[in-house]
Design a protein around this motif. Structure first.
Motif, PDB file in Angstrom:
ATOM      1  N   GLY A   6       0.824  -1.217   0.000  1.00 13.62           N
ATOM      2  CA  GLY A   6       0.000   0.000   0.000  1.00 13.62           C
ATOM      3  C   GLY A   6       0.848   1.252   0.000  1.00 13.62           C
ATOM      4  N   GLY A   7       1.964   1.227   0.766  1.00 14.29           N
ATOM      5  CA  GLY A   7       2.874   2.388   0.775  1.00 14.29           C
ATOM      6  C   GLY A   7       3.494   2.626  -0.576  1.00 14.29           C
ATOM      7  N   LEU A   8       3.902   1.538  -1.248  1.00 12.12           N
ATOM      8  CA  LEU A   8       4.478   1.689  -2.584  1.00 12.12           C
ATOM      9  C   LEU A   8       3.460   2.245  -3.576  1.00 12.12           C
ATOM     10  CD1 LEU A   8       6.574  -1.622  -2.831  1.00 12.12           C
ATOM     11  CD2 LEU A   8       7.445   0.716  -2.619  1.00 12.12           C
ATOM     12  N   LEU A   9       2.231   1.727  -3.478  1.00 10.75           N
ATOM     13  CA  LEU A   9       1.190   2.246  -4.375  1.00 10.75           C
ATOM     14  C   LEU A   9       0.941   3.738  -4.119  1.00 10.75           C
ATOM     15  CD1 LEU A   9      -1.366  -0.725  -4.322  1.00 10.75           C
ATOM     16  CD2 LEU A   9       0.169  -0.056  -6.188  1.00 10.75           C
ATOM     17  N   PHE A  10       0.921   4.113  -2.840  1.00  7.32           N
ATOM     18  CA  PHE A  10       0.733   5.517  -2.502  1.00  7.32           C
ATOM     19  C   PHE A  10       1.892   6.364  -3.009  1.00  7.32           C
ATOM     20  CE2 PHE A  10       1.352   9.055   0.466  1.00  7.32           C
ATOM     21  CZ  PHE A  10       0.141   9.718   0.290  1.00  7.32           C
ATOM     22  N   LEU A  11       3.121   5.850  -2.864  1.00  9.22           N
ATOM     23  CA  LEU A  11       4.301   6.583  -3.338  1.00  9.22           C
ATOM     24  C   LEU A  11       4.268   6.742  -4.852  1.00  9.22           C
ATOM     25  CD1 LEU A  11       7.002   7.895  -2.704  1.00  9.22           C
ATOM     26  CD2 LEU A  11       8.069   5.632  -2.860  1.00  9.22           C
ATOM     27  N   LEU A  26       4.108  10.210  -6.800  1.00  6.39           N
ATOM     28  CA  LEU A  26       5.076  10.582  -7.839  1.00  6.39           C
ATOM     29  C   LEU A  26       4.377  10.894  -9.160  1.00  6.39           C
ATOM     30  CD1 LEU A  26       7.921   7.995  -7.131  1.00  6.39           C
ATOM     31  CD2 LEU A  26       7.947  10.451  -6.659  1.00  6.39           C
ATOM     32  N   TYR A  27       3.317  10.158  -9.451  1.00  2.85           N
ATOM     33  CA  TYR A  27       2.570  10.410 -10.684  1.00  2.85           C
ATOM     34  C   TYR A  27       1.907  11.786 -10.648  1.00  2.85           C
ATOM     35  CZ  TYR A  27      -1.009  10.078 -14.276  1.00  2.85           C
ATOM     36  OH  TYR A  27      -1.821  10.326 -15.361  1.00  2.85           O
ATOM     37  N   MET A  28       1.326  12.108  -9.527  1.00  4.82           N
ATOM     38  CA  MET A  28       0.660  13.407  -9.406  1.00  4.82           C
ATOM     39  C   MET A  28       1.661  14.555  -9.520  1.00  4.82           C
ATOM     40  SD  MET A  28      -2.521  12.738  -9.221  1.00  4.82           S
ATOM     41  CE  MET A  28      -3.125  14.357  -8.775  1.00  4.82           C
ATOM     42  N   ILE A  29       2.813  14.361  -8.841  1.00  5.11           N
ATOM     43  CA  ILE A  29       3.851  15.404  -8.931  1.00  5.11           C
ATOM     44  C   ILE A  29       4.367  15.501 -10.356  1.00  5.11           C
ATOM     45  CG2 ILE A  29       6.147  16.067  -8.152  1.00  5.11           C
ATOM     46  CD1 ILE A  29       5.501  14.767  -5.451  1.00  5.11           C
TER      47      ILE A  29
END
Length: 330
Positions: A17-22, A26-29
């Protein structure tokens, strides 16, 4: 053992879940920085980028349109800024668009603002160089404000000095406390009002006079408008000119005559010389006049003798009676 397996599963799920959130972060940034998705490149050149750095936003008419990719120094007066623009702006930004460097908020990051042009130019394509406009420099504004503050301080100091002098001036306060001044001011205002009224009346009269002149009334109107009067005046002027010419001719003739007489007198010729300088001629004239006088006296004596002669006595008496009868007639 089963409990450890459950804990490992929970830990794996948490890490996943942390990797997916990261990855999502990163995609949003990256999306915000135009790192993902289709883009194209536009350029602009400035003399001073005022602290602009790669990654700063690019806005078109206030809308987020891309980011600054890189900044290159071409020479000592030209800096080229490369901008990554999203493809959704590909059919909107035109070649006559104008770029300028601004600030995100009052003291925020630098941004590039693209303003639409005023003409229907062609659409900007990959690698096009857009026109630029010099933006306001915050340092220059602050320096100007600093100088303005100094000037304001000087003005305030002068006003303070002036107010102190006014407060310490007894003559001014005496003048302001004089109760006769308002009455004098009212009288002056009344006089000004009367003078203005008279000036208005004079203006109206002058306007009426000018109107009469334009309508051909009065002597001035006739002089300016009556063509017949102007023609007569022109004829009179021509006659006066003719008289002047004749007077000049007469003067020339008189001068010629006088010159001839003077020449005769100087050369001893002509009747003028004989009358003015020839003494024998004068003596002859005197003798002739004496002879005429003697002849006249003899004629008178002969007429008296004829009146007394019996042959003509009746004739002269009739003449005298006719004269007396003519005198008695009314």
């Amino acid at each position: 053992m089963a409990r450890q397996t459950i804990n490992n599963a929970k830990l794996g799920a948490f890490v996943l879940g942390g990797l997916l959130f990261l990855i999502l972060l990163l995609y949003m940034i990256g999306r915000n920085r135009s790192l993902f998705g289709s883009t194209y490149l536009l350029k602009a050149r400035f003399e001073n980028v005022q602290g602009l750095i790669p990654g700063n936003n690019v806005r078109y008419a206030g809308i987020q349109a891309g980011t600054v990719k890189k900044i290159d120094i071409l020479n000592d007066t030209t800096i080229e800024v490369s901008m990554i623009i999203e493809t959704k702006m590909e059919n909107i930004i035109r070649k006559d668009a104008i770029t300028s460097i601004g600030t995100d908020g009052l003291v925020g990051n630098k941004v590039i603002n693209i303003v639409p042009g005023r003409s229907n130019a062609a659409i900007a394509i990959e690698g096009d160089l857009l026109a630029t406009k010099k933006a306001l420099d915050t340092d220059e504004i602050l320096n100007t404000l600093s100088n303005t503050n100094k000037d304001v301080a000087i003005i305030v100091s002068g006003l303070k000095s002036t107010v102190e002098r006014i407060n310490n001036s007894s003559a001014l306060w005496t003048l302001l406390s004089d109760e006769t001044i308002p009455a004098d001011i009212r009288n002056s205002a009344t006089n000004i009002r009367l003078a203005t009224s008279k000036a208005s009346m004079m203006t109206n009269d002058l306007h009426a006079i000018i109107g009469d002149i334009k309508d051909g009334k009065g002597s001035a109107g006739i002089l300016l408008k009556d063509t017949a009067f102007a023609y007569n005046l022109n004829e009179a002027a021509m006659k006066m000119r003719s008289v002047g010419v004749q007077a000049d001719n007469l003067s020339t003739q008189l001068n010629s005559l006088v010159s001839g007489i003077q020449n005769d007198i100087n050369t001893g010729k002509g009747p003028a010389n004989s009358l003015l300088k020839d003494t024998s001629m004068v003596n002859k004239l005197n003798k002739s006049l004496d002879n005429i006088q003697m002849g006249t006296d003899g004629f008178n004596q002969n007429m008296e003798a004829l009146k007394k002669s019996f042959l003509f006595r009746g004739y002269f008496r009739r003449q005298e009676k006719q004269k007396e009868a003519a005198k008695r007639l009314p």
